[in-house]
Design an enzyme around this catalytic site. Structure first.
Site, PDB file in Angstrom:
ATOM      1  N   ASN A   1       0.843  -1.188   0.000  1.00 10.90           N
ATOM      2  CA  ASN A   1       0.000   0.000   0.000  1.00 10.90           C
ATOM      3  C   ASN A   1       0.880   1.241   0.000  1.00 10.90           C
ATOM      4  O   ASN A   1       2.108   1.143  -0.041  1.00 10.90           O
ATOM      5  CB  ASN A   1      -0.970  -0.016   1.189  1.00 10.90           C
ATOM      6  CG  ASN A   1      -0.241  -0.095   2.513  1.00 10.90           C
ATOM      7  OD1 ASN A   1       0.613   0.735   2.826  1.00 10.90           O
ATOM      8  ND2 ASN A   1      -0.579  -1.099   3.314  1.00 10.90           N
TER       9      ASN A   1
ATOM     10  N   LYS B   1       9.659 -16.699 -10.370  1.00 10.30           N
ATOM     11  CA  LYS B   1       8.957 -15.582 -10.981  1.00 10.30           C
ATOM     12  C   LYS B   1       7.856 -16.081 -11.906  1.00 10.30           C
ATOM     13  O   LYS B   1       8.083 -16.955 -12.756  1.00 10.30           O
ATOM     14  CB  LYS B   1       9.940 -14.716 -11.769  1.00 10.30           C
ATOM     15  CG  LYS B   1       9.278 -13.516 -12.424  1.00 10.30           C
ATOM     16  CD  LYS B   1      10.255 -12.710 -13.252  1.00 10.30           C
ATOM     17  CE  LYS B   1       9.537 -11.563 -13.967  1.00 10.30           C
ATOM     18  NZ  LYS B   1      10.452 -10.793 -14.832  1.00 10.30           N
TER      19      LYS B   1
ATOM     20  N   PHE C   1      -5.152   2.379  14.418  1.00  7.90           N
ATOM     21  CA  PHE C   1      -5.300   3.417  13.401  1.00  7.90           C
ATOM     22  C   PHE C   1      -6.315   2.939  12.366  1.00  7.90           C
ATOM     23  O   PHE C   1      -6.427   1.734  12.108  1.00  7.90           O
ATOM     24  CB  PHE C   1      -3.963   3.715  12.724  1.00  7.90           C
ATOM     25  CG  PHE C   1      -3.169   4.803  13.399  1.00  7.90           C
ATOM     26  CD1 PHE C   1      -2.930   6.010  12.771  1.00  7.90           C
ATOM     27  CD2 PHE C   1      -2.689   4.619  14.686  1.00  7.90           C
ATOM     28  CE1 PHE C   1      -2.209   7.018  13.399  1.00  7.90           C
ATOM     29  CE2 PHE C   1      -1.962   5.610  15.330  1.00  7.90           C
ATOM     30  CZ  PHE C   1      -1.725   6.820  14.679  1.00  7.90           C
TER      31      PHE C   1
ATOM     32  N   LYS D   1     -14.897   0.184  14.105  1.00  8.20           N
ATOM     33  CA  LYS D   1     -13.647  -0.588  14.156  1.00  8.20           C
ATOM     34  C   LYS D   1     -13.148  -0.705  15.589  1.00  8.20           C
ATOM     35  O   LYS D   1     -12.666  -1.765  16.006  1.00  8.20           O
ATOM     36  CB  LYS D   1     -12.589   0.078  13.272  1.00  8.20           C
ATOM     37  CG  LYS D   1     -11.263  -0.668  13.252  1.00  8.20           C
ATOM     38  CD  LYS D   1     -10.272  -0.032  12.280  1.00  8.20           C
ATOM     39  CE  LYS D   1      -8.962  -0.819  12.257  1.00  8.20           C
ATOM     40  NZ  LYS D   1      -7.991  -0.279  11.273  1.00  8.20           N
TER      41      LYS D   1
END
Length: 400
Positions: A208, A286, A323, A337
């Site tokens: 992210n 890969k 958070f 949350k």
């Protein structure tokens, strides 16, 4: 901050001993007096003359020095300092401390002192990871011994990994925190920060946009108030704060292991942006691109680190702070949350692209507690961290 403070510096045997010379200079720049103790092995890497010249004091090397020991010199040395710093702290020295051995001047001082002790470990990565060393570290932490580092890095032996001694300025920051009289002195606080990288194959991963800036600022603010900070960070863009114990991880599973190892703590602040999912079976090779064919990536849910700690039945931190990065209905989603995770507070922010918060220098948060939602004005991440650290200090109160 270190004016008139007395530091007893024990220099162990290792290539990192050369950093002790700069450490002496940095401590004296800040007004501290440094009394050096050089082990026999340490003298193989730095000379007593160079140490004495920088410290401006006699270097102590021998437990059986007739002149000083006639006056019980090792007892006086061990009690006269405000802080004992061991840099580098070798595996041998830490083993002696954990086992209660005292067969030379350094280990005898460490046994005889009633002064706080701060270790800056330095050793080969395999030695650091060895089960015996890890047992000794656990014992020393339970005994109240402080740590700074080690860092990941290249070793003199050619290997790479944890075991590189913290840099002199990092140690200075840890000394300042240890000698500070802030409201969090005596408190041990865990902070997680940065993103996690979840491997798809050896060259690709799920991640992210978290930079780790807010988590680093929080770690720095807590340390400035005197807390012993354990800082667990994913591969962040920003460097970790100085003067804290830094544990670097890659994946959510790695972070879970690091958090478990750091417990118990007085408070835990989960500022990391942990990936919600990982590839169930990451490829060891890969993945090749085939025209018209997309890879079949089966996802698996990552461990919920915040909920796991918040819902602990035994040994739960007094304060658990989570958070919430939201793009809409910030307060409502964060309130839900907090209840779902079982944490005490949630620090929520709007990370919609137009806010510029994700990866930016500023933040605008809503603090969710059991009393409701509290909007904070937009401010720098440094100021958010300072305000949050002050609130944490008030919530925890002074250490007993």
């Amino acid at each position: 901050m270190l004016a008139s403070k007395r530091i007893l510096l024990i220099i162990g045997g290792g290539i990192a001993a050369y950093k002790s010379l700069d450490l002496i200079r940095r401590l004296k720049e800040r007004g501290a007096s440094v009394t050096p103790v050089l082990t026999r092995a340490g003298a193989e890497f730095v000379t007593p003359l160079s140490v004495s010249a920088l410290a401006g004091e006699t270097v102590h090397t021998d437990l059986f020095d007739l002149t000083t020991e006639a006056e019980m010199g090792h007892i006086q040395l061990s009690r006269s300092a405000d802080l004992v710093v061991v840099a580098p702290a070798t595996a041998d020295l830490m083993g002696k401390m954990a086992g209660g051995l005292a067969n030379d001047l350094a280990s005898t001082l460490l046994m005889a002192t009633d002064t706080p002790v701060l270790l800056a470990p330095a050793m080969n990565v395999r030695m650091w990871q060895h089960a015996a060393t890890q047992r000794n570290i656990t014992t020393l932490k339970k005994d109240g011994i402080g740590f700074v580092g080690p860092n990941d890095g290249d070793m003199a032996c050619g290997e790479f990994g944890p075991g590189r001694m913290a840099e002199p300025l990092e140690i200075v920051a840890a000394v300042e925190a240890a000698l500070g009289d802030g409201p969090l002195k005596g408190r041990r606080i865990l902070v997680t920060s940065g993103p996690t990288h979840e491997p798809i194959d050896p060259v690709r991963y799920i991640a992210n946009r978290s930079s780790g800036a807010q988590g680093a600022a929080i770690g720095r603010a807590l340390a400035a108030l005197g807390a012993e900070v354990v800082f667990v960070t994913g591969p962040a863009d920003v460097p970790p704060p100085e003067g804290v114990q830094v544990i670097r991880v890659e994946s959510a599973a790695d972070m879970q292991d690091a958090v478990d190892a750091a417990l118990p703590v007085d408070a835990a602040v989960f500022a990391a942006a942990v990936a919600d999912w990982r590839v169930a079976t990451a490829s060891q090779s890969k993945l090749k691109k085939s025209k018209g064919a997309l890879p079949d990536l089966k996802l698996k849910e990552n461990p919920d680190i915040l909920a796991g700690v918040a819902q602990m039945k035994k040994g739960r931190p007094k304060l658990v702070v989570g958070f919430a990065a939201e793009t809409d209905d910030v307060a409502a989603n964060a309130t839900a949350k907090r209840k779902r995770k079982g944490c005490d507070w949630i620090v929520a922010n709007d990370v919609s692209p137009e806010t510029g918060i994700m990866g930016g220098a500023e933040n605008a948060v809503v603090l969710i507690t059991g009393d409701g939602a509290e909007d904070w004005p937009r401010m720098t991440k440094h100021d958010v961290a300072k305000q949050l650290a002050d609130r944490i200090a008030k919530a925890l109160g002074p250490a007993l």
